[in-house]
Write a protein that holds these residues in place. Structure first.
Motif, PDB file in Angstrom:
ATOM      1  N   THR A   1     -22.219  24.426  -4.944  1.00 36.61           N
ATOM      2  CA  THR A   1     -20.986  24.164  -4.191  1.00 36.61           C
ATOM      3  C   THR A   1     -21.012  22.745  -3.642  1.00 36.61           C
ATOM      4  OG1 THR A   1     -20.801  26.500  -3.628  1.00 36.61           O
ATOM      5  CG2 THR A   1     -19.544  24.959  -2.277  1.00 36.61           C
ATOM      6  N   ASN A   2     -22.154  22.333  -3.104  1.00 40.54           N
ATOM      7  CA  ASN A   2     -22.277  20.973  -2.574  1.00 40.54           C
ATOM      8  C   ASN A   2     -22.062  19.941  -3.683  1.00 40.54           C
ATOM      9  OD1 ASN A   2     -23.147  19.274  -0.175  1.00 40.54           O
ATOM     10  ND2 ASN A   2     -24.515  18.531  -1.775  1.00 40.54           N
ATOM     11  N   GLY A   3     -22.675  20.176  -4.830  1.00 39.76           N
ATOM     12  CA  GLY A   3     -22.507  19.264  -5.959  1.00 39.76           C
ATOM     13  C   GLY A   3     -21.061  19.173  -6.410  1.00 39.76           C
ATOM     14  N   GLN A   4     -20.364  20.304  -6.383  1.00 37.16           N
ATOM     15  CA  GLN A   4     -18.956  20.313  -6.779  1.00 37.16           C
ATOM     16  C   GLN A   4     -18.112  19.499  -5.800  1.00 37.16           C
ATOM     17  OE1 GLN A   4     -18.059  21.569  -9.609  1.00 37.16           O
ATOM     18  NE2 GLN A   4     -15.855  21.279  -9.452  1.00 37.16           N
ATOM     19  N   ILE A   5     -18.364  19.663  -4.518  1.00 38.39           N
ATOM     20  CA  ILE A   5     -17.620  18.896  -3.510  1.00 38.39           C
ATOM     21  C   ILE A   5     -17.892  17.412  -3.673  1.00 38.39           C
ATOM     22  CG2 ILE A   5     -17.409  18.447  -1.017  1.00 38.39           C
ATOM     23  CD1 ILE A   5     -17.880  21.520  -0.656  1.00 38.39           C
ATOM     24  N   GLU A   6     -19.147  17.030  -3.912  1.00 33.99           N
ATOM     25  CA  GLU A   6     -19.474  15.617  -4.159  1.00 33.99           C
ATOM     26  C   GLU A   6     -18.724  15.098  -5.379  1.00 33.99           C
ATOM     27  OE1 GLU A   6     -23.602  13.997  -3.200  1.00 33.99           O
ATOM     28  OE2 GLU A   6     -23.984  16.087  -3.775  1.00 33.99           O
ATOM     29  N   TRP A   7     -18.693  15.898  -6.455  1.00 34.52           N
ATOM     30  CA  TRP A   7     -18.015  15.490  -7.681  1.00 34.52           C
ATOM     31  C   TRP A   7     -16.513  15.305  -7.429  1.00 34.52           C
ATOM     32  CZ3 TRP A   7     -14.221  17.784 -10.692  1.00 34.52           C
ATOM     33  CH2 TRP A   7     -13.987  17.176 -11.932  1.00 34.52           C
ATOM     34  N   ILE A   8     -15.893  16.246  -6.713  1.00 33.65           N
ATOM     35  CA  ILE A   8     -14.466  16.159  -6.408  1.00 33.65           C
ATOM     36  C   ILE A   8     -14.164  14.877  -5.631  1.00 33.65           C
ATOM     37  CG2 ILE A   8     -12.598  17.195  -5.031  1.00 33.65           C
ATOM     38  CD1 ILE A   8     -13.932  19.965  -5.710  1.00 33.65           C
ATOM     39  N   ILE A   9     -14.971  14.597  -4.626  1.00 27.17           N
ATOM     40  CA  ILE A   9     -14.759  13.386  -3.819  1.00 27.17           C
ATOM     41  C   ILE A   9     -14.965  12.140  -4.667  1.00 27.17           C
ATOM     42  CG2 ILE A   9     -15.648  12.026  -1.877  1.00 27.17           C
ATOM     43  CD1 ILE A   9     -16.234  14.767  -0.499  1.00 27.17           C
ATOM     44  N   HIS A  10     -16.014  12.133  -5.482  1.00 28.66           N
ATOM     45  CA  HIS A  10     -16.296  10.979  -6.337  1.00 28.66           C
ATOM     46  C   HIS A  10     -15.134  10.706  -7.292  1.00 28.66           C
ATOM     47  CE1 HIS A  10     -18.250   8.734  -9.654  1.00 28.66           C
ATOM     48  NE2 HIS A  10     -18.840   8.131  -8.628  1.00 28.66           N
ATOM     49  N   GLU A  11     -14.619  11.757  -7.939  1.00 31.16           N
ATOM     50  CA  GLU A  11     -13.496  11.591  -8.858  1.00 31.16           C
ATOM     51  C   GLU A  11     -12.251  11.084  -8.127  1.00 31.16           C
ATOM     52  OE1 GLU A  11     -13.502  11.928 -12.351  1.00 31.16           O
ATOM     53  OE2 GLU A  11     -15.637  11.844 -11.853  1.00 31.16           O
TER      54      GLU A  11
ATOM     55  N   MET B   1     -30.233   6.328  -3.489  1.00 37.00           N
ATOM     56  CA  MET B   1     -29.140   6.405  -2.547  1.00 37.00           C
ATOM     57  C   MET B   1     -29.458   7.511  -1.540  1.00 37.00           C
ATOM     58  SD  MET B   1     -25.124   7.335  -3.279  1.00 37.00           S
ATOM     59  CE  MET B   1     -25.413   8.807  -4.209  1.00 37.00           C
ATOM     60  N   ALA B   2     -29.475   7.177  -0.291  1.00 36.01           N
ATOM     61  CA  ALA B   2     -29.702   8.166   0.766  1.00 36.01           C
ATOM     62  C   ALA B   2     -28.414   8.949   0.995  1.00 36.01           C
ATOM     63  CB  ALA B   2     -30.119   7.468   2.050  1.00 36.01           C
ATOM     64  N   LYS B   3     -28.564  10.208   1.261  1.00 39.16           N
ATOM     65  CA  LYS B   3     -27.395  11.048   1.530  1.00 39.16           C
ATOM     66  C   LYS B   3     -27.345  11.365   3.010  1.00 39.16           C
ATOM     67  CE  LYS B   3     -27.057  12.943  -3.014  1.00 39.16           C
ATOM     68  NZ  LYS B   3     -26.691  14.082  -3.816  1.00 39.16           N
ATOM     69  N   LYS B   4     -26.155  11.330   3.565  1.00 40.64           N
ATOM     70  CA  LYS B   4     -25.949  11.570   4.985  1.00 40.64           C
ATOM     71  C   LYS B   4     -25.305  12.944   5.162  1.00 40.64           C
ATOM     72  CE  LYS B   4     -23.699   9.645   9.028  1.00 40.64           C
ATOM     73  NZ  LYS B   4     -22.907   8.554   9.566  1.00 40.64           N
ATOM     74  N   PRO B   5     -25.972  13.851   5.835  1.00 42.65           N
ATOM     75  CA  PRO B   5     -25.379  15.176   6.033  1.00 42.65           C
ATOM     76  C   PRO B   5     -24.255  15.151   7.063  1.00 42.65           C
ATOM     77  CG  PRO B   5     -27.485  15.036   7.163  1.00 42.65           C
ATOM     78  CD  PRO B   5     -27.303  13.740   6.418  1.00 42.65           C
ATOM     79  N   PHE B   6     -23.277  16.026   6.853  1.00 46.71           N
ATOM     80  CA  PHE B   6     -22.204  16.190   7.832  1.00 46.71           C
ATOM     81  C   PHE B   6     -21.588  17.575   7.655  1.00 46.71           C
ATOM     82  CE2 PHE B   6     -20.027  14.759   4.096  1.00 46.71           C
ATOM     83  CZ  PHE B   6     -18.791  15.368   4.131  1.00 46.71           C
ATOM     84  N   ALA B   7     -20.938  18.050   8.677  1.00 47.70           N
ATOM     85  CA  ALA B   7     -20.282  19.365   8.631  1.00 47.70           C
ATOM     86  C   ALA B   7     -18.899  19.211   8.015  1.00 47.70           C
ATOM     87  CB  ALA B   7     -20.167  19.943  10.027  1.00 47.70           C
ATOM     88  N   LEU B   8     -18.546  20.158   7.186  1.00 51.80           N
ATOM     89  CA  LEU B   8     -17.222  20.164   6.574  1.00 51.80           C
ATOM     90  C   LEU B   8     -16.615  21.536   6.800  1.00 51.80           C
ATOM     91  CD1 LEU B   8     -15.075  18.879   4.676  1.00 51.80           C
ATOM     92  CD2 LEU B   8     -16.387  19.849   2.767  1.00 51.80           C
ATOM     93  N   ARG B   9     -15.441  21.572   7.378  1.00 51.19           N
ATOM     94  CA  ARG B   9     -14.780  22.842   7.641  1.00 51.19           C
ATOM     95  C   ARG B   9     -13.615  23.009   6.669  1.00 51.19           C
ATOM     96  NH1 ARG B   9     -16.781  21.119  12.271  1.00 51.19           N
ATOM     97  NH2 ARG B   9     -15.194  19.982  13.353  1.00 51.19           N
ATOM     98  N   LEU B  10     -13.654  24.101   5.916  1.00 55.33           N
ATOM     99  CA  LEU B  10     -12.584  24.434   4.982  1.00 55.33           C
ATOM    100  C   LEU B  10     -12.104  25.842   5.285  1.00 55.33           C
ATOM    101  CD1 LEU B  10     -14.264  23.310   1.630  1.00 55.33           C
ATOM    102  CD2 LEU B  10     -12.594  22.038   2.967  1.00 55.33           C
ATOM    103  N   ASP B  11     -10.821  26.090   5.035  1.00 54.61           N
ATOM    104  CA  ASP B  11     -10.376  27.468   5.219  1.00 54.61           C
ATOM    105  C   ASP B  11     -11.003  28.339   4.128  1.00 54.61           C
ATOM    106  OD1 ASP B  11      -8.595  27.809   2.912  1.00 54.61           O
ATOM    107  OD2 ASP B  11      -7.166  26.541   3.979  1.00 54.61           O
TER     108      ASP B  11
END
Length: 57
Positions: A29-39, A1-11
């Motif tokens: 941190t990136n892995g955690q954000i991916e996991w949160i979105i996946h769940e 699976m190819a991953k597509k980079p993008f900017a994410l702005r969080l407070d």
């Protein structure tokens, strides 16, 4: 699976919370954000779980 980079702005407080959560779970941190979105996608039935079945079956 190819991953597509993008900017994410969080407070700052949200980012600190994600970073701490990632550290607690031994993820990047990136892995955690991916996991949160996946769940969230599984919970909303937008994707299937890894075994190919609906996550709420």
């Amino acid at each position: 699976m190819a991953k597509k980079p993008f900017a994410l702005r969080l407070d700052e407080k949200m980012m600190q919370a994600v970073e701490k959560w990632a550290e607690d779970e031994f993820r990047s941190t990136n892995g955690q954000i991916e996991w949160i979105i996946h769940e969230a996608l599984k919970k909303a039935r937008r994707i299937q779980s890894k075994n190919g079945q609906d996550s709420k079956s």
